[in-house]
Design an enzyme around this catalytic site. Structure first.
Site, PDB file in Angstrom:
ATOM      1  N   TYR A 121       0.816  -1.467   0.036  1.00 52.33           N
ATOM      2  CA  TYR A 121       0.065  -0.094   0.089  1.00 52.33           C
ATOM      3  C   TYR A 121       0.914   1.234  -0.154  1.00 52.33           C
ATOM      4  O   TYR A 121       1.915   1.284   0.696  1.00 52.33           O
ATOM      5  CB  TYR A 121      -0.786  -0.202   1.187  1.00 52.33           C
ATOM      6  CG  TYR A 121      -1.589   1.108   1.679  1.00 52.33           C
ATOM      7  CD1 TYR A 121      -2.473   1.839   0.530  1.00 52.33           C
ATOM      8  CD2 TYR A 121      -1.682   1.911   2.885  1.00 52.33           C
ATOM      9  CE1 TYR A 121      -3.433   2.980   0.906  1.00 52.33           C
ATOM     10  CE2 TYR A 121      -2.085   2.782   3.053  1.00 52.33           C
ATOM     11  CZ  TYR A 121      -3.001   3.543   2.282  1.00 52.33           C
ATOM     12  OH  TYR A 121      -3.724   4.686   2.456  1.00 52.33           O
ATOM     13  N   ASP A 128       0.354  -7.742   6.545  1.00 55.09           N
ATOM     14  CA  ASP A 128      -1.045  -6.999   6.480  1.00 55.09           C
ATOM     15  C   ASP A 128      -1.946  -7.747   5.630  1.00 55.09           C
ATOM     16  O   ASP A 128      -1.642  -7.920   4.251  1.00 55.09           O
ATOM     17  CB  ASP A 128      -0.618  -5.517   6.018  1.00 55.09           C
ATOM     18  CG  ASP A 128      -1.731  -4.618   5.687  1.00 55.09           C
ATOM     19  OD1 ASP A 128      -3.017  -5.331   5.622  1.00 55.09           O
ATOM     20  OD2 ASP A 128      -1.685  -3.487   5.710  1.00 55.09           O
TER      21      ASP A 128
END
Length: 350
Positions: free
Chosen positions: A104, A176
């Site tokens: 991200y 994540d």
């Protein structure tokens, strides 16, 4: 004969099932209080919502730990807060972090702009280059970070070789898994030490909360809690209550996310205006075979590349009525966003 334990759907609703006292409320109470009455002369820890020990915060964390099959968990004020505190809990000045390069954009900016200021070096490695991971380990390496499934191309990383490398060198493996949810994927079952999630997304599922969560060993979560108190990252009690409300429908929502995601991906793959579809449930996806092995479902995130580039994409977006053009994901409504202008803005095309 051992009875099977409660399933994920039951845990998401009840936590550990127990008999309720007569006249007790069915819905959990909201403790919208910053502080609680402290016994005179007591040296027990005070109850103070900034410390993360408000009943709403505590019960939510217990339930999430059960979903991830972790020893403990903690909720904080945002997904980025969870990522930052998880890394600060395992890294010190002079340490080295190995990170997947498929992450991200906000996480990459955190690593590039903030960890360096703290004297922590970061090396990015393409997660499909297993030998390069090994070559990149240094004496000062302390942790590995991986995101899977990835944002926005939905790559599903094989944690096996990476977790083996982490164990061999005594490194913490942080994962994540926001784009999966614990219903579809639980990283701790695949060799991870720590799981990070943006609870804003699937866990809450209603686009009305900002929150993050971290799960792992009790000692690790204790250190995250210590940092949370110092850095002021506690989740608000009402936000915790709302996340708990969302988690009660997590399992049924994920079923629909999985089916809708597949339907959209299959439709888009046949559409003449779409040049490429990124969805691990499609046989054309590069990680499809591995995704079938490790994911319970493929999720509600679909990456699309529109023929004609930016202008064609903007024409498409202006014609949408049911789908809303907005950042974020995994709510009950359907959203569409452009990573080049949102999650990955400022990051090079590579």
């Amino acid at each position: 004969m051992n009875r099977p334990g409660p399933g994920l759907s039951t845990i998401a609703i009840h936590g550990i099932p127990h008999r309720r006292p007569d006249w007790s409320p069915v819905a959990p109470s909201l403790y919208q209080s910053s502080t609680f009455v402290n016994p005179i002369g007591s040296d027990d820890e005070v109850l103070y919502s900034r410390y993360g020990n408000n009943p709403n915060q505590v019960e939510l964390a217990k339930k999430y730990a059960l979903l991830e099959k972790a020893d403990a968990a903690i909720f904080v004020a945002s997904g980025m807060g969870a990522t930052a505190l998880a890394h600060l809990a395992v890294l010190r000045p002079g340490d080295h972090l190995l990170s997947s390069s498929w992450i991200y954009g906000g996480t990459q900016r955190l690593f590039d702009e903030e960890l360096g200021r703290l004297g922590i070096e970061v090396t990015y490695v393409a997660p499909d280059q297993v030998r390069l991971w090994r070559k990149s380990v240094r004496k000062s390496t302390r942790a590995i970070f991986v995101e899977t499934p990835t944002n926005p191309l939905m790559r599903v990383i094989d944690l096996g070789p990476i977790s083996y490398l982490a164990e061999e060198h005594g490194l913490a493996l942080l994962v994540d898994a926001t784009f999966a949810s614990p219903v579809n994927f639980r990283p701790l079952e695949h060799g991870a030490d720590v799981v990070i999630t943006s609870a804003t997304k699937y866990l809450n599922g209603h686009s009305d909360v900002i929150a993050g969560a971290v799960a792992g060993t009790a000692s690790f979560v204790e250190e995250v809690n210590r940092l949370m108190r110092l850095w002021g990252q506690a989740i608000d009690p009402h936000a915790a209550w709302l996340v708990d409300r969302g988690m009660r429908t997590l399992a049924v929502r994920m079923e629909r996310h999985n089916s809708n995601g597949m339907a959209v991906a299959q439709w888009a793959e046949q559409h003449p205006g779409i040049s490429k579809v990124h969805y691990p449930g499609l046989p054309s996806h590069p990680d499809h075979a591995h995704a079938k092995l490790v994911l319970t479902g493929f999720g509600g995130m679909v990456g699309l590349e529109v023929k004609g580039g930016t202008k064609a994409t903007e024409r498409l977006l202006k014609r949408l009525k049911l789908v809303t053009h907005a950042p974020s994901l995994a709510g009950v409504e359907t959203l569409v966003s452009e990573p080049r202008l949102t999650s990955h803005k400022g990051i090079g095309p590579e």
